[in-house]
Design a protein around this motif. Sequence first.
Motif, PDB file in Angstrom:
ATOM      1  N   ILE A 372       0.868  -1.187   0.000  1.00 14.61           N
ATOM      2  CA  ILE A 372       0.000   0.000   0.000  1.00 14.61           C
ATOM      3  C   ILE A 372       0.902   1.234   0.000  1.00 14.61           C
ATOM      4  O   ILE A 372       1.814   1.345   0.820  1.00 14.61           O
ATOM      5  CB  ILE A 372      -0.935   0.003   1.231  1.00 14.61           C
ATOM      6  N   SER A 373       0.641   2.141  -0.928  1.00 15.47           N
ATOM      7  CA  SER A 373       1.421   3.378  -1.024  1.00 15.47           C
ATOM      8  C   SER A 373       0.535   4.506  -0.506  1.00 15.47           C
ATOM      9  O   SER A 373      -0.423   4.903  -1.154  1.00 15.47           O
ATOM     10  CB  SER A 373       1.797   3.610  -2.493  1.00 15.47           C
ATOM     11  N   GLU A 384      -3.231   5.727   8.279  1.00 19.91           N
ATOM     12  CA  GLU A 384      -2.178   4.767   8.627  1.00 19.91           C
ATOM     13  C   GLU A 384      -2.646   3.826   9.739  1.00 19.91           C
ATOM     14  O   GLU A 384      -2.392   2.625   9.700  1.00 19.91           O
ATOM     15  CB  GLU A 384      -0.920   5.538   9.066  1.00 19.91           C
ATOM     16  N   ILE A 387      -4.767   1.196   8.250  1.00 18.63           N
ATOM     17  CA  ILE A 387      -3.958   0.233   7.481  1.00 18.63           C
ATOM     18  C   ILE A 387      -3.286  -0.766   8.422  1.00 18.63           C
ATOM     19  O   ILE A 387      -3.278  -1.974   8.170  1.00 18.63           O
ATOM     20  CB  ILE A 387      -2.900   0.979   6.627  1.00 18.63           C
ATOM     21  N   TYR A 400       3.192  -1.470   3.943  1.00 18.93           N
ATOM     22  CA  TYR A 400       2.819  -0.137   3.447  1.00 18.93           C
ATOM     23  C   TYR A 400       4.029   0.792   3.499  1.00 18.93           C
ATOM     24  O   TYR A 400       4.968   0.572   4.261  1.00 18.93           O
ATOM     25  CB  TYR A 400       1.643   0.452   4.230  1.00 18.93           C
TER      26      TYR A 400
END
Length: 714
Positions: A372-373, A384, A387, A400
């Motif tokens: 994940i970018s 974040e 994620i 990520y």
Amino acid sequence: MDILKKLTEELGIKLWQTEAAVKLIDEGNTIPFISRYRKEATGSLNDEVLRSLHERLAYLRGLEDKKTQVLGSIEEQGALTEELRAQILAAETLVAVDDLYRPYRPKRRTRATVAKEKGLEGLADLIRLQLTKKPLEEEALAYLSEEKGVLTAEEAIAGAGDILAEAISDEADYRAYIRKATFDEGQLCSEAKDEKAETVYEMYYHYEEPVKKAAGHRILALNRGEAEKVLTVRIEAPEERILRYLEKKILVRENPYTTPVLKEVIADSYHRLIEPSIEREIRGELTEKAEDGAIRVFGKNLEQLLMQPPIAGQIVLGWDPAFRTGCKLAVVDATGKVLDTTVIYPTAPQNKVAEAKAVLKKLIQKYGITLISLGNGTASRESERVIVELIKELPVPVQYVIVNEAGASVYSASKLATEEFPNFDVGQRSAASIARRLQDPLAELVKIDPKSIGVGQYQHDMNQKKLSEALSGVVEDCVNRVGVDLNTASASLLEYVSGISKTLAKNIVAYREENGRFQNRRQLLKVAKLGPKAFEQCAGFLRIAGGDNPLDATSVHPESYEGAQKLLESMGLSCEELSKGGISGLSKKVSDYGKLAEKLGIGEPTLRDIVKELEKPGRDPRDEMPRPILRTDVLEMKDLTPGMVLKGTVRNVIDFGAFVDIGVHQDGLVHISQITDRYIKHPLEAVSVGDIVDVKVLSVDLQKKRIALTMKGL
């Protein structure tokens, strides 16, 4: 002035190298081409030296043109003496030429021109000679004229004084002395216009430092504070010393009648005419120097950012974080193609975390996402957290990376992005760009105006033309160092290739769309408007994988194919071996490069480059750069405690330190004094953008959101 000799001295190279480089530049060759494919001619000068040479060449040629123009103008006035001609021809800067031209420059009406019209030049000459035996009031009577408006002796003396004051201020030697004294001994001072106002310029409210010690970033800060009308900035010159110097030069005789008048004239000339213009010149010079320094730092940072290694072969989810409007997602396959886009609302005010996770799990499963970018903009920190929670719930490993999204919004609103993704909205384009930045930073970042990438300081206050030229040069060098796949490169990437203009880049893409893949480099000559000169400049930097000739996939220039083939034949090898990933150990088989180069009819530096390239065809120089840190867990600012040691990525380098991303949402500052134990003049001597570094937390200020870090003793 012998320009070639001067360039040779300044750059510390040999005269024949300068001559060759100037000749190649004048023939229309680009810097990357000269640096890479004309090493024999220039003695292997690198692109950095060649760019400096190119820049100085333009300045010195401009200086010579200015001298010609000035000499012509003075000659027309019938005022050119041999001594003045020699002084102008010997001048080494535009400032020196301007000083010498000043007395002859056509002036707008000044107090002195008005006094000359009133016929007071004779009186001015009389005062200048300091020989009169009579009071000036008596001498002045001869110059009274009702018709010309000179009614009293006082008026006549004042007018003569104006003529003398201007003559003093036009004297080149005086100006040179005063400029040097002001620079060497002057103080740069600033005061607040309103001391009670709270601004970022508080450290400059009562500020003073020697002009010659003023650092570039402080000069740019003072300029900005002045432009925003917060500060008053001035240079305090060693006035007493300057006035004494002028008096010593001008008062050649002790004369009770002229001395007091001349002292007043000198003070008036200095305060009214010389001081303001010298201050303007010095501040202009300081600003130019500061800008050049800032542009150099920006360029170095940009280069590091563009040369970050690509993360190949992964399916990436680009995540453009936001609050109210939701987080935009784009799934991008390993080649950069967008497979899917959607919007989720895990952040305030909606806070639909469970729904967002369900969507993310489906996407990860459906497309096999491994990375994940995440953009580092607003709501990045909240995203974040989601994620990290999600990664813990997944049955498959996903990592990520937080990506610097500077310029993504500029790109997504651009004409280019509209052409690339006509059916996407701004957020979807931005998410796709954030994903691709991780897969191939160079190919993605060339689509954005380099000034908007945000790895500099004060970039909006600078000479924009100069900044653009310097940064375009950096992008051009990076693109040509890496090389470009002719069959996949976008027009925005192609236009940075040596010898290819915007129009040619579009024509190459149009040709590719119409005729399919390029099978060999020679086909480039069929592209509209791409002639032999452009082909020579660009061919070596454009790669064709799986084409007719294995050499087309390397950085060997078509002009050296014959030499490369002879080399392989002499070793009992063929070009086909290249397709299997190169000929390992080739360099060990060459015992004497000089002899072999002569035998093959090519230069030794070219032979060395060919051997290196055939060993590892199309190798990517970015592979040697530090790779981004992939994360699976989150840290918050309140989790930080002094003494904690963390790994981080250098995000920006500025004059007074480096900003490091340590995985919390605020980048920490490593002040220049905390970077290394040895003395460094600039942080760039020790760190670059993209470096992975170990840092220790010194202090955390939650209120001001400031983190102080150190790299010492780690």
